[in-house]
Enzyme design. Structure first.
Site, PDB file in Angstrom:
ATOM      1  N   SER A  30       0.841  -1.205   0.000  1.00 39.51           N
ATOM      2  CA  SER A  30       0.000   0.000   0.000  1.00 39.51           C
ATOM      3  C   SER A  30       0.878   1.258   0.000  1.00 39.51           C
ATOM      4  O   SER A  30       1.727   1.411  -0.881  1.00 39.51           O
ATOM      5  CB  SER A  30      -0.936  -0.061   1.210  1.00 39.51           C
ATOM      6  OG  SER A  30      -1.946   0.888   1.093  1.00 39.51           O
ATOM      7  N   ASP A  64      -9.282  -6.227  -3.926  1.00 37.54           N
ATOM      8  CA  ASP A  64      -8.921  -5.011  -3.187  1.00 37.54           C
ATOM      9  C   ASP A  64      -9.974  -3.936  -3.472  1.00 37.54           C
ATOM     10  O   ASP A  64     -10.137  -3.506  -4.612  1.00 37.54           O
ATOM     11  CB  ASP A  64      -7.527  -4.536  -3.641  1.00 37.54           C
ATOM     12  CG  ASP A  64      -7.001  -3.374  -2.805  1.00 37.54           C
ATOM     13  OD1 ASP A  64      -7.818  -2.674  -2.174  1.00 37.54           O
ATOM     14  OD2 ASP A  64      -5.782  -3.180  -2.789  1.00 37.54           O
ATOM     15  N   HIS A  67      -7.365  -5.797   0.228  1.00 38.12           N
ATOM     16  CA  HIS A  67      -6.299  -4.806   0.393  1.00 38.12           C
ATOM     17  C   HIS A  67      -5.321  -5.185   1.507  1.00 38.12           C
ATOM     18  O   HIS A  67      -4.114  -5.134   1.325  1.00 38.12           O
ATOM     19  CB  HIS A  67      -6.898  -3.437   0.684  1.00 38.12           C
ATOM     20  CG  HIS A  67      -5.854  -2.359   0.740  1.00 38.12           C
ATOM     21  ND1 HIS A  67      -5.121  -2.003  -0.370  1.00 38.12           N
ATOM     22  CD2 HIS A  67      -5.386  -1.605   1.765  1.00 38.12           C
ATOM     23  CE1 HIS A  67      -4.263  -1.060  -0.031  1.00 38.12           C
ATOM     24  NE2 HIS A  67      -4.406  -0.796   1.252  1.00 38.12           N
TER      25      HIS A  67
HETATM   26  C1  LIG Z   1      -6.915  -2.160   6.414  1.00 40.40           C
HETATM   27  O1  LIG Z   1      -6.444  -2.134   7.749  1.00 40.40           O
HETATM   28  C2  LIG Z   1      -6.457  -0.840   8.335  1.00 40.40           C
HETATM   29  C3  LIG Z   1      -5.889  -0.959   9.709  1.00 40.40           C
HETATM   30  O2  LIG Z   1      -4.890  -1.909   9.785  1.00 40.40           O
HETATM   31  C4  LIG Z   1      -7.876  -0.302   8.367  1.00 40.40           C
HETATM   32  O3  LIG Z   1      -7.878   1.004   8.881  1.00 40.40           O
HETATM   33  C5  LIG Z   1      -8.446  -0.285   6.968  1.00 40.40           C
HETATM   34  O4  LIG Z   1      -9.785   0.095   7.002  1.00 40.40           O
HETATM   35  C6  LIG Z   1      -8.322  -1.645   6.321  1.00 40.40           C
HETATM   36  N1  LIG Z   1      -8.717  -1.509   4.939  1.00 40.40           N
HETATM   37  C7  LIG Z   1      -9.498  -2.399   4.332  1.00 40.40           C
HETATM   38  C8  LIG Z   1      -9.864  -2.094   2.921  1.00 40.40           C
HETATM   39  O5  LIG Z   1      -9.892  -3.404   4.871  1.00 40.40           O
END
Ligand SMILES: *[C@@H]1O[C@H](CO)[C@@H](O)[C@H](O)[C@H]1NC(C)=O
Ligand SMILES: *[C@@H]1O[C@H](CO)[C@@H](O)[C@H](O)[C@H]1NC(C)=O
Ligand SMILES: *[C@@H]1O[C@H](CO)[C@@H](O)[C@H](O)[C@H]1NC(C)=O
Length: 351
Positions: A194, A271, A301
């Site tokens: 990311s 993702d 993701h």
């Molecule tokens: C991915 O993880 C982060 C925290 O680790 C979180 O804030 C975020 O919403 C997550 N994103 C997804 C797309 O799941």
């Protein structure tokens, strides 16, 4: 004497001017009133735009960098020994002197020098301790050392995050690895997920650092922050917003054309944050002669690394990088019946 004369002259002139303004202050006041009456709206509007763009410009940081999510991320950083990983806690000065923290997770003494070392750049939220489960997989499947980097303003590292700051921290982490003589400098793998992918791409696109890196792996990363803003906000207006309005740009799309080292793009097709087409675009633009796009169908993701086949694909990629190093050295391809001796991935098919 001369100085006194000059000062008294200047003073005299000033007093004269002041007296005149005082005399005409009624007129000055009137002009001010007229200006405000007719043009006040415009001045106020310009001031408003100026203030609003200033606020948006600086608010971008709060959208992009989330070191406080989940809560306590800046106080509590899980340590590798919680997962039975042997490690050293490392503090170094970044390029500009900011103190940052890292975990150096190492293979047993007898294997440490023979093992490659992965430099791990994490995403925009939480701290490096939240990536330890992923490190367990890398450690046991790929038999690598891992340098987990905590950016400035994250976890227990000092400072505040910024685009240039994160790039500096990345360079400092490579400098640190080169200051150690108990690892193999010829096999340093840079990994970024990311936001970390953008940090990794910046690092590997710099000629002086590219020659210190063996290969690059990026996962679910974006083409640029302006592109992400368009995807997330879906305001048509953003198409006309000049680049200069973005405080953080992270334009990986322009940087991948400078990549020359072997590069693996891991793209989770499920993702929902970073559109997988961005990974395809980065792969297409990447100028490395040895590049690979790995699409994992149900990869999300954050959790693409939990899918079966993930570590296997990484092992195969690294194995191919080793074969290429050998071939380049010998100037001819390996025969079909030849295998790499002492390879730590000879059983990659079992991973
Ligand atoms: C991915 O993880 C982060 C925290 O680790 C979180 O804030 C975020 O919403 C997550 N994103 C997804 C797309 O799941
Ligand atoms: C370090 O890596 C290079 C390149 O793969 C290899 O030729 C060399 O033997 C390695 N050194 C050690 C001590 O394993
Ligand atoms: C590989 O095959 C070639 C001929 O095909 C042979 O000369 C060579 O000895 C073989 N090498 C190994 C390691 O078996």
């Amino acid at each position: 004497m001369g100085g006194y004369v000059r000062i008294s002259k200047v003073f005299g002139t000033l007093t004269g001017v002041m007296l005149k303004i005082w005399a005409y202050s009624g007129i000055v006041l009137f002009v001010c009133f007229v200006l405000y009456y007719f043009y006040g709206g415009i001045f106020a509007f310009i001031l408003l735009i100026f203030a609003a763009t200033g606020i948006i410009y600086h608010a971008e940081d709060n959208f992009l960098f989330n070191p406080d999510l989940p809560s306590h991320s800046r106080v509590f950083v899980p340590i590798p020994s919680m997962y039975n990983l042997p490690y050293e806690s490392v503090q170094i000065k970044s390029i500009d002197g900011t103190m940052i923290n890292m975990f150096f997770i190492h293979q047993p003494q007898e294997r440490q020098r023979q093992s490659p070392t992965i430099v791990f750049f994490h995403g925009n939220a939480g701290n490096m301790g939240h990536r330890l489960q992923n490190c367990v997989g890398l450690y046991h499947n790929l038999h690598c050392n891992i340098l987990l980097v905590e950016y400035r303003g994250y976890g227990l590292s000092e400072g505040t995050p910024s685009e240039e700051g994160l790039y500096m921290d990345a360079r400092a982490s490579i400098d640190y690895l080169y200051s150690r003589n108990d690892i193999n400098h010829s096999e340093i793998i840079v990994f970024g997920r990311s936001l970390g992918g953008a940090v990794a791409i910046d690092l590997a696109s710099r000629a002086e650092y590219a020659e210190k890196i063996w290969c690059l792996v990026v996962e679910n990363t974006f083409t640029s922050i302006p592109d992400m803003a368009k995807v997330l906000l879906q305001w048509r207006l953003l198409n006309y917003l000049p680049l200069i309005c973005y405080k953080n740009k992270f334009i990986s799309l322009y940087k991948v054309i400078h990549l020359r080292i072997p590069t693996l793009f891991i793209s989770g097709m499920a993702d929902t944050l970073v559109p997988p087409r961005m990974m395809t675009e980065l792969h297409n633009r990447c100028a490395s002669s040895k590049k690979q796009l790995l699409k994992l169908n149900s990869g999300t993701h954050n959790e693409t690394w939990t899918l079966p086949g993930y570590y296997h694909a990484l092992a195969v990629f690294l194995q191919n990088c080793r074969i290429q190093v050998l071939e380049n050295r010998r100037q001819y391809p390996l025969a079909e019946n030849e295998t790499l001796h002492n390879s730590i991935w000879t059983h990659a098919e079992n991973i």
